[in-house]
Design a protein around this motif. Structure first.
Motif, PDB file in Angstrom:
ATOM      1  N   LEU A  59       4.698   6.730   7.279  1.00  0.00           N
ATOM      2  CA  LEU A  59       5.849   6.723   6.105  1.00  0.00           C
ATOM      3  C   LEU A  59       6.032   8.343   5.852  1.00  0.00           C
ATOM      4  O   LEU A  59       7.200   8.745   5.697  1.00  0.00           O
ATOM      5  CB  LEU A  59       5.353   6.103   4.914  1.00  0.00           C
ATOM      6  N   LYS A  60       5.012   9.019   5.947  1.00  0.00           N
ATOM      7  CA  LYS A  60       5.177  10.390   5.745  1.00  0.00           C
ATOM      8  C   LYS A  60       5.981  11.090   6.642  1.00  0.00           C
ATOM      9  O   LYS A  60       6.925  12.096   6.418  1.00  0.00           O
ATOM     10  CB  LYS A  60       3.724  11.313   5.697  1.00  0.00           C
ATOM     11  N   ALA A  61       5.713  10.556   7.993  1.00  0.00           N
ATOM     12  CA  ALA A  61       6.522  11.338   9.096  1.00  0.00           C
ATOM     13  C   ALA A  61       8.183  10.994   8.916  1.00  0.00           C
ATOM     14  O   ALA A  61       9.062  11.712   9.160  1.00  0.00           O
ATOM     15  CB  ALA A  61       6.199  10.730  10.581  1.00  0.00           C
ATOM     16  N   ALA A  62       8.336   9.677   8.521  1.00  0.00           N
ATOM     17  CA  ALA A  62       9.782   9.198   8.363  1.00  0.00           C
ATOM     18  C   ALA A  62      10.340  10.022   7.356  1.00  0.00           C
ATOM     19  O   ALA A  62      11.604  10.150   7.534  1.00  0.00           O
ATOM     20  CB  ALA A  62       9.730   7.755   7.922  1.00  0.00           C
ATOM     21  N   ASN A  63       9.525  10.415   6.026  1.00  0.00           N
ATOM     22  CA  ASN A  63      10.299  11.153   4.938  1.00  0.00           C
ATOM     23  C   ASN A  63      10.519  12.606   5.515  1.00  0.00           C
ATOM     24  O   ASN A  63      11.299  13.261   4.805  1.00  0.00           O
ATOM     25  CB  ASN A  63       9.191  11.168   3.875  1.00  0.00           C
ATOM     26  N   ARG A 102       4.720   2.945  -3.030  1.00  0.00           N
ATOM     27  CA  ARG A 102       5.517   4.026  -3.207  1.00  0.00           C
ATOM     28  C   ARG A 102       5.172   5.258  -2.354  1.00  0.00           C
ATOM     29  O   ARG A 102       3.942   5.508  -2.161  1.00  0.00           O
ATOM     30  CB  ARG A 102       5.768   4.379  -4.666  1.00  0.00           C
ATOM     31  N   TYR A 103       6.023   5.853  -1.921  1.00  0.00           N
ATOM     32  CA  TYR A 103       5.686   7.233  -1.182  1.00  0.00           C
ATOM     33  C   TYR A 103       5.048   8.187  -2.086  1.00  0.00           C
ATOM     34  O   TYR A 103       5.709   8.483  -3.099  1.00  0.00           O
ATOM     35  CB  TYR A 103       6.808   7.715  -0.316  1.00  0.00           C
ATOM     36  N   SER A 104       4.080   8.892  -1.822  1.00  0.00           N
ATOM     37  CA  SER A 104       3.411   9.914  -2.509  1.00  0.00           C
ATOM     38  C   SER A 104       2.909  10.849  -1.716  1.00  0.00           C
ATOM     39  O   SER A 104       2.388  10.730  -0.661  1.00  0.00           O
ATOM     40  CB  SER A 104       2.151   9.255  -3.405  1.00  0.00           C
ATOM     41  N   GLU A 105       3.048  12.024  -2.058  1.00  0.00           N
ATOM     42  CA  GLU A 105       2.488  13.311  -1.349  1.00  0.00           C
ATOM     43  C   GLU A 105       0.990  13.416  -1.237  1.00  0.00           C
ATOM     44  O   GLU A 105       0.412  13.633  -0.335  1.00  0.00           O
ATOM     45  CB  GLU A 105       3.083  14.609  -1.915  1.00  0.00           C
ATOM     46  N   SER A 106       0.576  12.872  -2.285  1.00  0.00           N
ATOM     47  CA  SER A 106      -1.115  12.270  -2.382  1.00  0.00           C
ATOM     48  C   SER A 106      -1.486  11.093  -1.749  1.00  0.00           C
ATOM     49  O   SER A 106      -1.180  10.040  -1.965  1.00  0.00           O
ATOM     50  CB  SER A 106      -1.552  12.174  -3.927  1.00  0.00           C
ATOM     51  N   PHE A 107      -2.195  11.211  -0.640  1.00  0.00           N
ATOM     52  CA  PHE A 107      -2.673  10.113   0.054  1.00  0.00           C
ATOM     53  C   PHE A 107      -3.605   9.185  -0.936  1.00  0.00           C
ATOM     54  O   PHE A 107      -3.704   8.214  -0.807  1.00  0.00           O
ATOM     55  CB  PHE A 107      -3.528  10.288   1.259  1.00  0.00           C
ATOM     56  N   ASP A 108      -4.482   9.997  -1.443  1.00  0.00           N
ATOM     57  CA  ASP A 108      -5.253   9.129  -2.435  1.00  0.00           C
ATOM     58  C   ASP A 108      -4.533   8.395  -3.435  1.00  0.00           C
ATOM     59  O   ASP A 108      -5.064   6.883  -3.419  1.00  0.00           O
ATOM     60  CB  ASP A 108      -6.134  10.017  -3.194  1.00  0.00           C
TER      61      ASP A 108
END
Length: 210
Positions: A59-63, A102-108
């Motif tokens: 998901l991070k890569a897609a964003n 929900r996508y979050s910059e924080s993986f935690d």
């Protein structure tokens, strides 16, 4: 759900959009495999769910790839600031329910939200269709941990406008000491081409290698 409308008259993909958007089946798909050896070791060392960890990196890569954040609404193209995950969680009785993470910059934070959604599915029955799982600013994920697949298709309602990606993870297997993850991507061709999917896969692999 912040988004920006694309001015089609000035968009360098206008002709591509108009051409492929007329197709009865505008999605193209490909299947590949990714090396998740380092990601597995890191997730186990940190005590994370391995599935949630590689889901997050996908998901991070897609964003980070702009074309993955395009969506079609009433024949207009919109660029969303962020996209999220609509995926599934399996119950012990063999059924599944939908989740929204929900996508979050924080993986935690993402990990916490993913486990909370999983628990909510376990305490429910049926598909668990919610307003969030039906949002347009998501990518549709599924997982087939029992199958080492080399090709995949999806059930679709062709009469309904649909521009969200469909992504599927398969059964991880070992080859020459490396853990390989089968992965399928289906993308709306009016919004992205093979190059954009290639850019996405390169970035996804980079994140798995960190």
């Amino acid at each position: 759900m912040t988004k920006t409308k694309i001015d089609l008259s000035r968009w360098n993909r206008r002709e591509h959009y108009e051409f492929f958007n007329k197709f009865e089946e505008p999605f193209f798909g490909l299947t590949t495999e990714l090396d998740c050896s380092k990601a597995y070791k890191k997730a186990k060392k940190e005590g994370y769910s391995f599935y949630v960890y590689y889901l997050y990196q996908s998901l991070k890569a897609a964003n980070e790839v702009e074309n993955f954040r395009y969506r079609i609404i009433d024949e207009d193209v919109w660029l969303f600031d962020e996209i999220h995950a609509s995926t599934i969680a399996m119950r012990e009785d063999g059924t599944f329910g939908f989740t929204f993470i929900r996508y979050s910059e924080s993986f935690d934070q993402f990990h916490q939200d993913a486990l909370a959604e999983r628990d909510a599915v376990m305490q429910s029955t049926g598909l668990r269709i919610t307003e969030n799982s039906s949002r347009i600013d998501v990518m549709h994920y599924s997982v087939l941990p029992w199958i080492k697949f080399s090709g995949l298709s999806h059930a679709r309602i062709f009469s309904r406008v649909d521009s969200m990606q469909k992504l599927t993870f398969g059964k991880i297997y070992n080859i020459d000491g490396s853990m390989m993850l089968p992965f399928s991507v289906h993308q709306h061709h009016a919004l992205a081409d093979g190059k954009h999917v290639g850019d996405y896969l390169v970035r996804f692999q980079e994140l798995l290698n960190q």
